[in-house]
Design a protein around this motif. Structure first.
Motif, PDB file in Angstrom:
ATOM      1  N   SER A  61      -1.622 -79.935 -15.898  1.00 57.70           N
ATOM      2  CA  SER A  61      -1.685 -81.171 -15.115  1.00 57.70           C
ATOM      3  C   SER A  61      -2.717 -82.132 -15.692  1.00 57.70           C
ATOM      4  O   SER A  61      -2.427 -83.316 -15.913  1.00 57.70           O
ATOM      5  CB  SER A  61      -1.995 -80.861 -13.650  1.00 57.70           C
ATOM      6  OG  SER A  61      -3.287 -80.300 -13.501  1.00 57.70           O
ATOM      7  N   GLY A  62      -3.925 -81.633 -15.952  1.00 59.99           N
ATOM      8  CA  GLY A  62      -4.964 -82.493 -16.519  1.00 59.99           C
ATOM      9  C   GLY A  62      -4.592 -83.026 -17.887  1.00 59.99           C
ATOM     10  O   GLY A  62      -4.846 -84.197 -18.205  1.00 59.99           O
ATOM     11  N   ASP A  63      -3.970 -82.181 -18.708  1.00 57.69           N
ATOM     12  CA  ASP A  63      -3.554 -82.627 -20.043  1.00 57.69           C
ATOM     13  C   ASP A  63      -2.542 -83.763 -19.939  1.00 57.69           C
ATOM     14  O   ASP A  63      -2.600 -84.732 -20.717  1.00 57.69           O
ATOM     15  CB  ASP A  63      -2.951 -81.457 -20.828  1.00 57.69           C
ATOM     16  CG  ASP A  63      -3.997 -80.420 -21.219  1.00 57.69           C
ATOM     17  OD1 ASP A  63      -5.197 -80.766 -21.239  1.00 57.69           O
ATOM     18  OD2 ASP A  63      -3.613 -79.268 -21.502  1.00 57.69           O
ATOM     19  N   LEU A  64      -1.604 -83.656 -19.003  1.00 55.46           N
ATOM     20  CA  LEU A  64      -0.585 -84.692 -18.852  1.00 55.46           C
ATOM     21  C   LEU A  64      -1.184 -85.994 -18.324  1.00 55.46           C
ATOM     22  O   LEU A  64      -0.796 -87.084 -18.758  1.00 55.46           O
ATOM     23  CB  LEU A  64       0.531 -84.207 -17.924  1.00 55.46           C
ATOM     24  CG  LEU A  64       1.417 -83.092 -18.479  1.00 55.46           C
ATOM     25  CD1 LEU A  64       2.425 -82.621 -17.434  1.00 55.46           C
ATOM     26  CD2 LEU A  64       2.153 -83.558 -19.742  1.00 55.46           C
ATOM     27  N   HIS A 114     -10.269 -84.071 -26.432  1.00 57.81           N
ATOM     28  CA  HIS A 114     -10.182 -83.725 -25.010  1.00 57.81           C
ATOM     29  C   HIS A 114      -9.631 -82.320 -24.814  1.00 57.81           C
ATOM     30  O   HIS A 114     -10.163 -81.538 -24.010  1.00 57.81           O
ATOM     31  CB  HIS A 114      -9.298 -84.730 -24.277  1.00 57.81           C
ATOM     32  CG  HIS A 114      -8.932 -84.315 -22.887  1.00 57.81           C
ATOM     33  ND1 HIS A 114      -9.754 -84.533 -21.806  1.00 57.81           N
ATOM     34  CD2 HIS A 114      -7.845 -83.649 -22.401  1.00 57.81           C
ATOM     35  CE1 HIS A 114      -9.189 -84.045 -20.720  1.00 57.81           C
ATOM     36  NE2 HIS A 114      -8.029 -83.501 -21.054  1.00 57.81           N
ATOM     37  N   ALA A 115      -8.550 -81.996 -25.523  1.00 63.67           N
ATOM     38  CA  ALA A 115      -7.927 -80.677 -25.371  1.00 63.67           C
ATOM     39  C   ALA A 115      -8.907 -79.563 -25.725  1.00 63.67           C
ATOM     40  O   ALA A 115      -9.016 -78.556 -25.005  1.00 63.67           O
ATOM     41  CB  ALA A 115      -6.681 -80.585 -26.242  1.00 63.67           C
ATOM     42  N   LEU A 116      -9.646 -79.732 -26.826  1.00 66.88           N
ATOM     43  CA  LEU A 116     -10.611 -78.714 -27.248  1.00 66.88           C
ATOM     44  C   LEU A 116     -11.783 -78.629 -26.284  1.00 66.88           C
ATOM     45  O   LEU A 116     -12.228 -77.534 -25.910  1.00 66.88           O
ATOM     46  CB  LEU A 116     -11.101 -79.032 -28.662  1.00 66.88           C
ATOM     47  CG  LEU A 116     -12.091 -78.033 -29.275  1.00 66.88           C
ATOM     48  CD1 LEU A 116     -11.471 -76.641 -29.355  1.00 66.88           C
ATOM     49  CD2 LEU A 116     -12.534 -78.500 -30.655  1.00 66.88           C
ATOM     50  N   GLN A 117     -12.289 -79.773 -25.862  1.00 68.46           N
ATOM     51  CA  GLN A 117     -13.433 -79.795 -24.938  1.00 68.46           C
ATOM     52  C   GLN A 117     -13.093 -79.115 -23.615  1.00 68.46           C
ATOM     53  O   GLN A 117     -13.867 -78.295 -23.106  1.00 68.46           O
ATOM     54  CB  GLN A 117     -13.863 -81.239 -24.689  1.00 68.46           C
ATOM     55  CG  GLN A 117     -14.471 -81.931 -25.894  1.00 68.46           C
ATOM     56  CD  GLN A 117     -14.372 -83.435 -25.817  1.00 68.46           C
ATOM     57  OE1 GLN A 117     -14.018 -83.992 -24.772  1.00 68.46           O
ATOM     58  NE2 GLN A 117     -14.671 -84.124 -26.903  1.00 68.46           N
ATOM     59  N   ALA A 118     -11.926 -79.441 -23.063  1.00 68.34           N
ATOM     60  CA  ALA A 118     -11.524 -78.856 -21.788  1.00 68.34           C
ATOM     61  C   ALA A 118     -11.304 -77.351 -21.910  1.00 68.34           C
ATOM     62  O   ALA A 118     -11.670 -76.575 -21.016  1.00 68.34           O
ATOM     63  CB  ALA A 118     -10.257 -79.540 -21.277  1.00 68.34           C
ATOM     64  N   THR A 147     -15.394 -81.679 -18.386  1.00 70.95           N
ATOM     65  CA  THR A 147     -14.118 -81.527 -17.685  1.00 70.95           C
ATOM     66  C   THR A 147     -13.586 -82.880 -17.231  1.00 70.95           C
ATOM     67  O   THR A 147     -13.010 -83.608 -18.020  1.00 70.95           O
ATOM     68  CB  THR A 147     -14.256 -80.536 -16.522  1.00 70.95           C
ATOM     69  OG1 THR A 147     -15.403 -80.883 -15.717  1.00 70.95           O
ATOM     70  CG2 THR A 147     -14.435 -79.120 -17.036  1.00 70.95           C
ATOM     71  N   PHE A 148     -13.771 -83.258 -15.968  1.00 73.57           N
ATOM     72  CA  PHE A 148     -13.058 -84.429 -15.456  1.00 73.57           C
ATOM     73  C   PHE A 148     -13.950 -85.624 -15.143  1.00 73.57           C
ATOM     74  O   PHE A 148     -13.731 -86.731 -15.646  1.00 73.57           O
ATOM     75  CB  PHE A 148     -12.264 -84.045 -14.206  1.00 73.57           C
ATOM     76  CG  PHE A 148     -11.505 -85.187 -13.591  1.00 73.57           C
ATOM     77  CD1 PHE A 148     -10.281 -85.583 -14.113  1.00 73.57           C
ATOM     78  CD2 PHE A 148     -12.015 -85.880 -12.502  1.00 73.57           C
ATOM     79  CE1 PHE A 148      -9.579 -86.650 -13.570  1.00 73.57           C
ATOM     80  CE2 PHE A 148     -11.318 -86.942 -11.941  1.00 73.57           C
ATOM     81  CZ  PHE A 148     -10.098 -87.325 -12.476  1.00 73.57           C
ATOM     82  N   LEU A 183     -20.109 -80.860 -27.077  1.00 68.47           N
ATOM     83  CA  LEU A 183     -19.336 -79.632 -27.284  1.00 68.47           C
ATOM     84  C   LEU A 183     -19.971 -78.772 -28.370  1.00 68.47           C
ATOM     85  O   LEU A 183     -20.124 -77.555 -28.201  1.00 68.47           O
ATOM     86  CB  LEU A 183     -17.898 -79.983 -27.667  1.00 68.47           C
ATOM     87  CG  LEU A 183     -17.020 -78.797 -28.077  1.00 68.47           C
ATOM     88  CD1 LEU A 183     -16.788 -77.844 -26.906  1.00 68.47           C
ATOM     89  CD2 LEU A 183     -15.686 -79.277 -28.638  1.00 68.47           C
ATOM     90  N   ILE A 184     -20.336 -79.387 -29.486  1.00 62.57           N
ATOM     91  CA  ILE A 184     -20.952 -78.629 -30.582  1.00 62.57           C
ATOM     92  C   ILE A 184     -22.247 -77.969 -30.107  1.00 62.57           C
ATOM     93  O   ILE A 184     -22.487 -76.783 -30.384  1.00 62.57           O
ATOM     94  CB  ILE A 184     -21.225 -79.568 -31.785  1.00 62.57           C
ATOM     95  CG1 ILE A 184     -19.908 -80.016 -32.412  1.00 62.57           C
ATOM     96  CG2 ILE A 184     -22.104 -78.871 -32.821  1.00 62.57           C
ATOM     97  CD1 ILE A 184     -20.055 -81.157 -33.400  1.00 62.57           C
TER      98      ILE A 184
END
Length: 319
Positions: free
Chosen positions: A110-113, A157-161, A265-266, A297-298
């Motif tokens: 859902s978040g990805d979309l 975003h995908a990697l961070q989440a 996250t959000f 993230l790093i």
């Protein structure tokens, strides 16, 4: 159980809950959860509804014409509403014990979309209308640049989440044990995947294909965490829970990083997105994700890997 006790039971944990969620999304999510419980609506149905609202809200951020700015506000309202539903599905699942792997997969999808819709909307907004800083023609003349920023932002975003979710679930494992965590193993998921047949189990096998890949990527990014998990399995048995003393030890090391998982996250990213839209500089949101959040993230990956390495040595000492 009192209403206050029910609300507390609907939360994941005080360790992993963000301040803004506790004071906004979770109370509203709890009210939705109680309503949907009375109506007999399942957590997965709430998640699916949130997908439609979040995607619709993301699309409405496309409109860069001043006379249609009100549509941006409607879009931001829909995205915020979708996130209260995203809280409600998990809270309802915890209240009614309706846990499922499909629910966890849907929750991530859902978040990805939502953010995919936001990303495409902001790219096309820049191409069609420009912005208040670069003017109307810059990205139209350098189309590759806005696409590079949009794609880079989406991948970031995908990697961070994924990593934020990984660290939260590992923390919850030490806080609440296996039952309180959604920590999975890529090897186990792949075994389940190969046992299913496409013809007979298509709708069960397809999510496992993506989810096992998602979990495998998390494991590749966390070698020391996987060594710690292997050491715990060797000492306490597969899925075994360490002693309370060791759980408390790791929790104290991990707890300071939970605030960073919240940033990735959000709430922080959507606030940055809304600000970029309101000042009519959509590209700034992409830069924020690529630069600021990737640096965070790093830092988080390096720090957490160091914590896991320290925990392995502590476990050896206690053996």
């Amino acid at each position: 159980m009192t209403l206050k006790e029910e609300y507390q039971a609907s939360l994941k944990s005080s360790d992993t809950e963000e301040w803004f969620d506790l004071h906004f999304h979770r109370p509203l999510g709890f009210l939705w959860a109680k309503l949907f419980e009375k109506l007999g609506v399942s957590p997965n149905a709430i998640t699916i509804a949130s997908i439609f609202m979040g995607v619709a809200g993301g699309i409405l951020l496309y409109f860069g014409q001043p006379y249609l700015a009100w549509l941006n506000w409607v879009g931001m309202l829909l995205i915020t509403w979708a996130d209260t539903f995203d809280s409600a599905d998990g809270q309802l699942a915890r209240l009614t014990q309706q846990y499922s792997r499909m629910g966890r997969i849907l929750d991530g999808v859902s978040g990805d979309l939502w953010f995919a819709a936001i990303g495409f909307a902001l790219v096309f907004r820049e191409l069609d209308f420009g912005d208040s800083w670069t003017g109307p023609n810059y990205f139209a003349e350098h189309e590759w640049l806005i696409w590079a920023l949009g794609i880079g932002s989406g991948l970031s975003h995908a990697l961070q989440a994924a990593m934020a979710d990984c660290y939260r679930q590992f923390h919850l494992f030490f806080l609440k044990g296996q039952q309180g965590s959604e920590l999975d193993s890529a090897a186990k998921l792949k075994e389940q995947y190969h046992r299913l047949e496409w013809g007979r189990n298509f709708w069960s096998k397809l999510p496992l294909f993506f989810y096992s890949g998602y979990t495998a990527n998390q494991e590749r990014m966390t070698p020391n965490m996987q060594r710690l998990r292997a050491a715990l399995n060797e000492r306490y048995g597969e899925n075994g829970v360490p002693s309370q003393e060791f759980r408390d030890y790791f929790r104290q090391l991990s707890l300071p990083l939970m605030k960073y998982t919240n940033i990735l996250t959000f709430n922080t990213r959507i606030i940055a997105c809304f600000i970029a839209v309101l000042i009519n500089m959509p590209w700034l949101y992409f830069v924020f994700e690529i630069v600021v959040l990737n640096l965070l993230l790093i830092y988080m990956v390096v720090r957490h890997e160091g914590i896991c390495k320290k925990a392995i040595k502590e476990l050896e000492v206690r053996s």
